[in-house]
Write an enzyme that holds these catalytic residues in place. Structure first.
Site, PDB file in Angstrom:
ATOM      1  N   ARG A  44      75.074 -12.319  10.747  1.00  0.00           N
ATOM      2  CA  ARG A  44      75.356 -13.691  10.275  1.00  0.00           C
ATOM      3  C   ARG A  44      75.871 -14.473  11.467  1.00  0.00           C
ATOM      4  NH1 ARG A  44      76.904 -18.330   9.106  1.00  0.00           N
ATOM      5  NH2 ARG A  44      77.425 -19.015   7.021  1.00  0.00           N
ATOM      6  N   GLU A  52      71.614 -23.443   1.269  1.00  0.00           N
ATOM      7  CA  GLU A  52      71.441 -22.295   0.375  1.00  0.00           C
ATOM      8  C   GLU A  52      70.094 -22.380  -0.315  1.00  0.00           C
ATOM      9  OE1 GLU A  52      73.634 -19.697  -0.261  1.00  0.00           O
ATOM     10  OE2 GLU A  52      74.889 -20.483   1.356  1.00  0.00           O
ATOM     11  N   ARG A  86      78.071  -7.951   6.670  1.00  0.00           N
ATOM     12  CA  ARG A  86      77.242  -8.515   7.736  1.00  0.00           C
ATOM     13  C   ARG A  86      78.088  -8.576   9.004  1.00  0.00           C
ATOM     14  NH1 ARG A  86      75.619 -14.091   4.824  1.00  0.00           N
ATOM     15  NH2 ARG A  86      77.889 -14.084   4.722  1.00  0.00           N
TER      16      ARG A  86
END
Length: 163
Positions: A44, A52, A86
């Site tokens: 990330r 989104e 992540r």
């Protein structure tokens, strides 16, 4: 080769590096790297946030990130893992953050700017102001909603709908 360097701040104890091939673009700010041991690592990018799924420009942001790194060998150094496991960091060798923000495909990730090295937040904020003034990418929308605000609205809506 794209080189990723991350900030030495630690919201978690997880720090390290991953070298491998970008095999999947998850969305506009997240991608998967396959290392030599055939382990997939989800990355990330720390300094930006992109629309989104379901938001305007989601697909364009994802495609823009793919155009920059898909299929490339990268070295990623990360400074923390998030709650989704992540690896979090900033890709400096290619400066994905700056490219994505300048093109109007990402917001400067203000909620986490305290994790950036000194001066970096100002640089990214200036790039966002310029993209907005030029109505680049998502700034062509008359009222773009930052993804962190959308997520907050969704969380609050879920909490309010419970009996």
């Amino acid at each position: 080769m794209v080189v990723a360097a991350l900030l030495p701040l630690g919201a978690s104890a997880a720090t390290g590096s991953v070298t491998g091939k970008v095999i999947h673009i998850v969305d506009g700010d997240t991608f998967d790297v396959l290392d030599d041991a055939h382990v997939t690592h989800r990355i990330r990018v720390s300094c930006m946030d992109t629309p989104e799924k379901g938001q305007a420009f989601y697909r364009r942001a994802k495609d823009s990130l793919a155009d920059l790194i898909s299929g490339q060998m990268v070295m990623v150094e990360y400074y923390k893992d998030d709650r989704y496991r992540r690896h979090i960091g900033e890709v400096n060798g290619l400066d994905l953050c700056l490219k994505m923000i300048e093109s109007g495909m990402a917001w400067h990730n203000r909620p986490y700017e305290r994790e950036l090295k000194p001066g970096r937040a100002d640089e990214l904020a200036a790039a966002e102001i310029s993209a907005k003034a030029n109505r680049a990418g998502l700034w062509a929308d008359p009222d773009p909603l930052a993804p962190w605000l959308l997520r907050r609205q969704q969380r609050e809506g879920k909490h309010q709908s419970r009996p």
